[in-house]
Design an enzyme around this catalytic site. Structure first.
Site: not given
Length: 819
Positions: A430-431
């Site tokens: 999620c980055n």
């Protein structure tokens, strides 16, 4: 371990703590003795068994009430919540005079609260580092919607003393990327810039790479903005507020807010001590809280309101103003025991313990080489491996390369790690900014990957020769050297190609050599092959039935995988999700035109007419792997039967033969489907799966030679464990790998290559009981891996003869055309 202790003995294992690491593991994490190596503490750390004992003793010994009530119990609960707030502030060395602690449902909710209440104007700016979680990037939507500018930035440090002023300014520079605006006509006047509030967001530790950001950024952005942002369009902007995402970093090194007075700090408690989940906090400077604009009000946030006129008087205390509804008071009560645990070990000792393990792993991975001298591992993040530098947290992120320089897919690593009992994480975590930055993925490549079907959590780990994500291992306060050592041993045994000796004694680079066996020696001629069995699987993932003779059609075996079971949310149910589906038996009577289904969970057999008006076409659509199919919805009684048999709400769907149907996996998973030229029903990859008895026999020999305990506890594998349509007898083990085409009786088939196996073959049905193990996939992985796939069995496409009705029968001769 001796070399490790020589380097890290003063830091590892809590030598000065109330318990050393072995005592902690023996008394508080006994559940890890079952062979689990947990290395995803960046995702969520583990709760202590002693911690949970304290929590539930507290819950069963005391009475808690809604803090909005005025009873003695509720008042005591309110006091408990106030004490918990002070514990949180104390952990970050934040004075209650300067900061307030707002409880939220997690770090994401805390970030959302900042985004939706920040005083955005069209002259505001939102700067955020590339290495930010999606939950921080989401704030951008609020900023852009209000006409503000948004911009991702990179942080550059030019000196060994970050933040120190030099003749040319501070050693930290903020390098901006493209400015994002939705109101392109906005004019930034210098006087308006001075009145607008701006927000700068960065993580204390990057959850992708473990890189720790210099907290001097807080003071520099507040006090020396013009110099830090020199050369950017934001250098003249004033009134900067700073947000720190401490969700990842605070478990091992919480930011000291007395020294680095950020305006907002977010965290989630399960990252700190595993339990409770669903609870986080926003630490907000009291002067910053006064600037936030909150629209919604709720129970607990108002002093008074009148229902039938526009009147509301809000509460003034920061916590009461922002915390909507009743607090999660039982979860808040639980965090006291988590903090008690951390306090006994001390954050500094946890930092040294966990970071010593990550540095050890990084050094081992850096030194790892294939037999030809090529590096096995590419590491991402800080190159500084000094424990005292505080440059990197206890996280190791990497990708692996083959001897020829091509990439191992991260899903291959995850699959094999899981088989070895190692729990880690893969992907981009999620980055997206850090992922693109470290993997050197351009905007065009990212867009191209999306157009090719790549999304978060899918199977596309390498596209156009470049990885789309990475592998991450991370350590927690209860991690041990043995955990790290087992992980390194796994990487070496599974991915490092050792030198391989040939018959004449020379050494060459090799990978997964065949085990020596007389059965594997090449032979001058093949013995005859014949078809041993035929199995039809009418319902995807349910049991099949064997036949002596069966008709062929455009989609393979007639009625094979013509039905499937769908969950209420639209997902396809398979044995991976519902292993009990293997207990559902099926049979088709062609003369009667009946599909019969039975399960030990249902008293009556289910009979479904193959040609029946009970299949009523409806307007709803079923979207499976990007293919739109027409639903054939069964009667209520049929869906109720399957719901009882499976143990969850579901319905039976039938493939519409009138629909021109391509492979299920086309578009969504490029390269997964082999049969793009013919029609198939609900099969994953191809019309037929063929398994060789001789190949299964060789696998059984390997299993027995590998593990005597396995031999005693398990019967020999049956070829039907692999859910084949066709089982052949004769030939040498794995001879089918070389087939180009094959003729069975009078029918012609084209080989599409090996079948990629998954954990589904580890599910066995013994005496009506579903059991899971790591075999046979673990053993297959040791010698049947080809470019990220564990191959066993051969996929076939039927070359249909439109001129005649074709059947296939047991005993027919099998004649392969070998490449």
């Amino acid at each position: 371990m001796e070399a490790f202790l020589k380097e890290f003995g003063d830091y590892y294992g809590y030598p000065d703590g109330p318990k050393n690491i072995q005592e902690i593991r023996d008394t508080e994490f006994k559940r890890l003795d079952k062979g689990v190596v947990y290395l995803d503490h960046a995702g969520s750390t583990l709760y202590s068994e002693l911690q949970m004992e304290y929590i539930f003793k507290d819950f069963t010994s005391n009475v808690f009430g809604n803090p909005h009530s005025q009873s003695d119990i509720s008042s005591a609960t309110s006091d408990l919540i106030a004490d918990a707030r002070h514990q949180v502030l104390e952990y970050f060395n934040a004075s209650p005079e300067d900061y307030s602690c707002l409880f939220t449902s997690g770090a994401t909710a805390a970030l959302k609260l900042v985004g939706e209440t920040f005083p955005w104007t069209q002259d505001s700016n939102f700067l955020y580092t590339m290495e930010n979680h999606n939950s921080v990037l989401g704030i951008r939507e609020y900023a852009l919607a209000q006409g503000a500018s948004a911009c991702a930035v990179d942080i550059e440090e030019a000196a060994n003393q970050p933040g120190q002023l030099t003749n040319s300014g501070p050693s930290i520079k903020v390098k901006h990327r493209a400015v994002q605006m939705r109101n392109t006509s906005k004019l930034q006047k210098e006087e308006s810039r001075g009145n607008a509030y701006n927000l700068f967001a960065f993580p204390s530790e990057c959850n992708f790479s473990g890189l720790r950001f210099n907290l001097d950024l807080v003071k520099l952005m507040k006090e020396n903005t013009e110099t830090v942002l020199q050369g950017s369009p934001f250098s003249k902007s004033k009134r900067w507020m700073v947000l720190i995402d401490a969700a990842k970093g605070c478990a091992t090194l919480p930011p000291d807010l007395s020294e680095y007075p950020a305006d907002f700090v977010v965290l989630s408690f399960y990252k700190l001590f595993g339990y409770p989940t669903g609870l986080g906090a926003l630490l907000v400077r009291n002067d910053a809280a006064k600037l936030l604009k909150k629209t919604y009000f709720s129970g607990g946030t108002v002093a008074a309101s009148i229902a039938d006129i526009d009147f509301v008087k809000r509460r003034e205390r920061v916590e009461e103003f922002f915390e909507d509804g009743s607090a999660s008071f039982l979860s808040i009560a639980a965090i006291r025991h988590g903090f008690k645990l951390l306090k006994s070990l001390t954050p500094s000792a946890i930092w040294m313990h966990t970071t010593s393990l990550s540095i050890y792993v990084k050094k081992k991975l850096q030194a790892l080489r294939h037999g030809n001298g090529a590096a096995v591992c590419v590491l991402y993040g800080s190159e500084n491996l000094e424990l005292s530098s505080h440059k990197s947290g206890p996280t190791v992120t990497f990708n692996l390369k083959r001897p020829d320089g091509s990439w191992f897919g991260y899903l291959e690593v995850e699959k094999l790690a899981s088989l070895s009992g190692i729990q880690l994480r893969t992907g981009c975590f999620c980055n997206p900014g850090a992922c693109a930055k470290y993997l050197e993925l351009s905007h065009s490549e990212l867009r191209s990957n999306v157009e090719a079907g790549h999304i978060c959590w899918d199977d596309n780990d390498v596209i156009n020769g470049k990885p789309t994500g990475a592998v991450r291992v991370s350590f927690g306060y209860m991690s041990t050297f043995e955990d790290a050592k087992k992980f390194i041993d796994f990487i070496i045994s599974s991915f490092a190609s050792p030198p391989k000796k040939t018959g004449n004694g020379t050494v060459v680079s090799g990978r997964f050599p065949q085990l020596p066996s007389e059965d594997l020696e090449s032979k001058e001629s093949f013995p005859s092959h014949y078809l041993k069995s035929i199995t039809v699987y009418p319902i995807k993932s349910c049991a099949g039935f064997s036949v002596i003779r069966w008709p062929l059609c455009r989609t393979g075996l007639l009625h094979d995988r013509e039905w499937m079971v769908q969950g209420l949310t639209g997902e396809i149910l398979t044995q991976k999700k519902v292993p009990e589906m293997s207990l559902i038996k099926t049979f088709i009577d062609l003369e009667e035109g009946l599909l019969s289904v039975e399960s030990s969970r249902c008293e009556d057999k289910l009979h479904i007419r193959i040609k029946s008006d009970s299949y009523n076409p409806r307007n709803d659509e079923f979207d499976s792997h990007a293919n739109i199919l027409e639903n054939r919805n069964e009667e209520t009684r049929i869906n109720r039967w399957f719901t009882n048999a499976i143990g969850r709400q579901c319905k039976l769907l039938r493939y519409s033969s009138s629909t021109s149907k391509d492979c299920l996996n086309r578009n969504k998973s490029p390269g997964l489907c082999r049969d793009l030229e013919s029609n198939i029903n609900f099969a994953n990859e191809a019309q037929f799966l063929l398994i060789s008895e001789e190949s299964v026999a060789d696998l059984n020999r390997r299993l027995e030679a590998k593990d005597e305990d396995y031999k005693r506890a398990h019967e020999k594998l049956n070829p039907h464990r692999f859910r084949p349509n066709l089982v052949i007898s004769g030939g040498e083990p794995y001879g089918e790998d070389k087939w180009k085409t094959v003729k069975i009786g009078d029918n012609h088939f084209t080989s599409l290559g090996g079948c990629n196996r998954c954990q589904m073959i580890n599910i066995s049905n013994e005496a009506g009981l579903v059991k899971k193990s790591n075999e046979p996939l673990t053993t297959l992985a040791s010698y049947r891996r080809v470019k990220g796939k564990i191959l066993f069995g051969t996929l076939l496409r039927y070359e249909i003869d439109e001129k005649r009705q074709c059947w296939i029968g047991v005993g027919e001769e099998v004649n392969p055309d070998i490449e």
